[in-house]
Design an enzyme around this catalytic site. Sequence first.
Site, PDB file in Angstrom:
ATOM      1  N   CYS A   1       0.873  -1.168   0.000  1.00 63.27           N
ATOM      2  CA  CYS A   1       0.000   0.000   0.000  1.00 63.27           C
ATOM      3  C   CYS A   1       0.912   1.220   0.000  1.00 63.27           C
ATOM      4  CB  CYS A   1      -0.871  -0.036   1.257  1.00 63.27           C
ATOM      5  SG  CYS A   1      -1.831   1.467   1.500  1.00 63.27           S
TER       6      CYS A   1
ATOM      7  N   CYS B   1      -2.302  15.403   2.900  1.00 61.40           N
ATOM      8  CA  CYS B   1      -3.484  15.351   2.048  1.00 61.40           C
ATOM      9  C   CYS B   1      -4.325  16.587   2.323  1.00 61.40           C
ATOM     10  CB  CYS B   1      -4.293  14.094   2.392  1.00 61.40           C
ATOM     11  SG  CYS B   1      -5.742  13.832   1.331  1.00 61.40           S
TER      12      CYS B   1
END
Length: 343
Positions: A103, A110
């Site tokens: 991942c 963000c």
Amino acid sequence: MTDIKSMLPEELAEYMVTIGQPKYRANQIFRWLHTVGVGFDGMTDISKSLRDKLKESCFVPDVSVAAKQVSAIDGTVKYLFRLYDDEYIESVFMRYHHGNTLCISTQAGCRMGCKFCASTLKGLKRNLLAAEMISQIQAAEKDTGERVSGVVLMGMGEPLDNYDNVLKFLRLVNHPKGLNIGHRHISLSTCGLVNNIRRLAEEKLQITLSVSLHAPNDELRQSIMPIANKYSVDELLQACRDYEKITGRRTSFEYALISGVTDTTALADELGKKLKGSLCHVNLIPVNEIKERSYKTASRAAAAAFIKVLEGYGITATVRRKLGSDISAACGQLRDEHESLVN
Ligand code: SAH
């Protein structure tokens, strides 16, 4: 400085011409950067003078392991990687019976602002370069001594908010002269940037699109995900249906179960009605509790009841298998812990 590791072989060939080199050098250099994973000094079939020249004008944005946690239960490894400019990101190495999946992060931080997510707490630091996405895979392979055969873009960041670099990464990682990981073994997770889902569909890649839905209606979705103020649930679902039509790939939806917020059977019923008739799969994720927020994870019973309602609408749903539960930390938590230690 030019980031030559983010270039496809044909782009690298053009670059070689601009610095007075034959095009074929590009193949040698691409191989060193993408399969062997070495810097300029390790390129033994390249002359010292060319290596020096490259060092003057190019850089390789590698990642290095700053910290890692290994699960004693299932061997899942969570990495904190340092970037060349001292930003930090996370990757998680997971072992499945069909192979190892990594991942990866697509941004440092963000800016999407989802209320339950740790990655967004301090906003966006910067977009990752395509090369830095490749380097996460190489660093995990080097550290574990094992091959990564699948990749999920579900770490820190919103992949479709870094569209060009993510697209370049998808082309690089799949390249036969590079890591050569098949697009069918890659999933891209998005909070739902409808305009870019539509753009991505036109690329006709065989990747899996995974959409973080988390709520069946606008009111609830807006209360936990700011992006829902820009795009309605109906617009998002229509974009997913169109994505499926154009690419032939079925969409999967992620739905975080937050106790008393998103996990009621009434909401399952609403979701079932919205998704009915589509071939999608719903991944239920009992929310990881983060200390900055008061959200509590759903009970097993609530998850089971939720699944039952969805099945009544012919929709398959599973609770995401939890790997590394002993090192469990929602995305971004390892970085936050690290920063509070160093600051
Ligand atoms: N920005 C992308 C990808 C990164 S997040 C996206 O939104 O899809 C990967 C997944 O983890 C998303 O479904 C996200 O909503 C979910 N997630 C984030 N924080 C979480 C938490 N605390 N518990 C459970 N899932 C979480």
